[in-house]
Design an enzyme around this catalytic site. Structure first.
Site, short mmCIF file in Angstrom:
data_model
loop_
_atom_site.label_atom_id
_atom_site.label_comp_id
_atom_site.label_asym_id
_atom_site.label_seq_id
_atom_site.Cartn_x
_atom_site.Cartn_y
_atom_site.Cartn_z
N ASN A 87 39.56 96.47 -27.48
CA ASN A 87 40.94 96.44 -27.95
C ASN A 87 41.09 95.75 -29.30
O ASN A 87 42.05 96.00 -30.02
CB ASN A 87 41.82 95.73 -26.91
CG ASN A 87 41.98 96.54 -25.64
OD1 ASN A 87 42.44 97.67 -25.67
ND2 ASN A 87 41.58 95.96 -24.51
N ASP A 130 34.62 100.16 -20.01
CA ASP A 130 34.00 98.84 -20.14
C ASP A 130 33.70 98.24 -18.77
O ASP A 130 32.70 97.54 -18.59
CB ASP A 130 34.90 97.91 -20.97
CG ASP A 130 36.34 97.84 -20.46
OD1 ASP A 130 36.77 98.74 -19.70
OD2 ASP A 130 37.04 96.88 -20.83
N ARG A 131 34.55 98.54 -17.79
CA ARG A 131 34.31 98.05 -16.43
C ARG A 131 33.08 98.75 -15.83
O ARG A 131 32.28 98.13 -15.13
CB ARG A 131 35.54 98.28 -15.56
CG ARG A 131 36.77 97.50 -16.01
CD ARG A 131 38.00 97.86 -15.18
NE ARG A 131 37.88 97.35 -13.81
CZ ARG A 131 38.75 97.64 -12.85
NH1 ARG A 131 39.78 98.44 -13.11
NH2 ARG A 131 38.59 97.15 -11.63
N TYR A 191 35.51 104.56 -6.64
CA TYR A 191 36.90 104.29 -7.02
C TYR A 191 37.76 105.50 -6.69
O TYR A 191 37.34 106.64 -6.88
CB TYR A 191 36.94 104.00 -8.52
CG TYR A 191 38.04 103.14 -9.04
CD1 TYR A 191 38.22 101.85 -8.57
CD2 TYR A 191 38.87 103.59 -10.07
CE1 TYR A 191 39.22 101.03 -9.10
CE2 TYR A 191 39.86 102.78 -10.60
CZ TYR A 191 40.03 101.50 -10.11
OH TYR A 191 41.02 100.70 -10.63
N GLY A 235 38.42 102.02 -16.52
CA GLY A 235 38.00 101.64 -17.86
C GLY A 235 36.49 101.71 -18.02
O GLY A 235 35.75 101.21 -17.16
#
Length: 238
Positions: free
Chosen positions: A9, A91-92, A82, A89
């Site tokens: 971000n 990044d996760r 999930y 995301g």
């Protein structure tokens, strides 16, 4: 030499790897800086992950024999369980893949303290189950200032004693000690279910917490970069 790019971000984090070994890492504040770096280098394999810019745009700047863009559809060394993987995301995902190298035979919890604080759980069978998302430190300071009439905007640098003796120190205590209590509580809740849990802490604000959390944790500031490289190696040898 392989390349990984984590477009977050606020900045672009870049690293080069030889196999699993991290060679060099860089941080760029603008895409112009990143493009200037990329135009002077050629790589064997590369992977880009982005939660901000269009990942395809970033991939187009890379000169490499093989290029990959991280999405939930890319073959991964973990299984995504999930419910809405398309909203997860990247990044996760990368952090979870990095955790399985640190704790290859354990249930693991990744805490990434950045713009948001994310909690991601991977079981010992390498199934990614999900986790939690809460506001990061800066977001909490900003919210207190924005949604009240008189509270000042406080920074995280300074005294964070338990009992604040001014408005500024009270805000700092509430935010920083509140986050520590949140992290400790979530870790303890997971440990009740998974006693042999391994905990990994990463993210830009991780240095504020690694010595303050009660349970034993493994600090891995480059976890997302290492996880991206893990995904890259998984795909480059397919």
């Amino acid at each position: 030499m392989n390349l990984v790019i984590d477009s977050g971000n606020t900045r672009f984090k870049v690293a080069t790897f030889t196999g699993a070994k991290l060679e060099e890492k860089y941080s760029f504040l603008s895409k112009e800086e990143l493009k200037d770096y990329l135009k002077h280098h050629i790589f064997n394999h590369a992977i880009a992950s982005s939660v901000s810019l269009d990942g395809n745009e970033i991939a187009s700047w890379i000169k490499a024999s093989n290029k990959f863009l991280l999405t939930h559809l890319l073959p991964l060394p973990i299984q995504i369980k999930y419910k809405t993987p398309e909203t997860l995301g990247v990044d996760r995902i990368a952090a979870a893949c990095g955790a399985i190298d640190i704790f290859p035979s354990k249930d693991s919890l990744v805490i990434d303290s950045g713009t948001c604080i994310t909690y991601d759980f991977v079981d010992r069978m390498k199934n990614y189950k999900g986790g939690a998302i809460s506001p990061g430190i800066e977001m909490r300071f900003e919210a207190l200032h924005t949604f009240t009439e008189r509270l000042p905007l406080v920074t995280k640098v300074g005294d964070s004693q338990l009992t604040g003796n001014s408005t500024e120190t009270s805000i700092r205590s509430g935010v920083l000690n509140g986050v520590i209590a949140e992290m400790d509580g979530i870790i303890n809740n997971y440990k009740e279910l998974y006693p042999d849990l391994g905990v990994v802490l990463c993210g830009g604000d991780s240095l504020f917490f690694e010595n303050k959390l009660k349970p034993t944790i493994f600090a891995a500031p480059d976890l997302v970069l290492s996880g991206l490289n893990r995904i890259l190696l998984h795909n480059a040898v397919l």
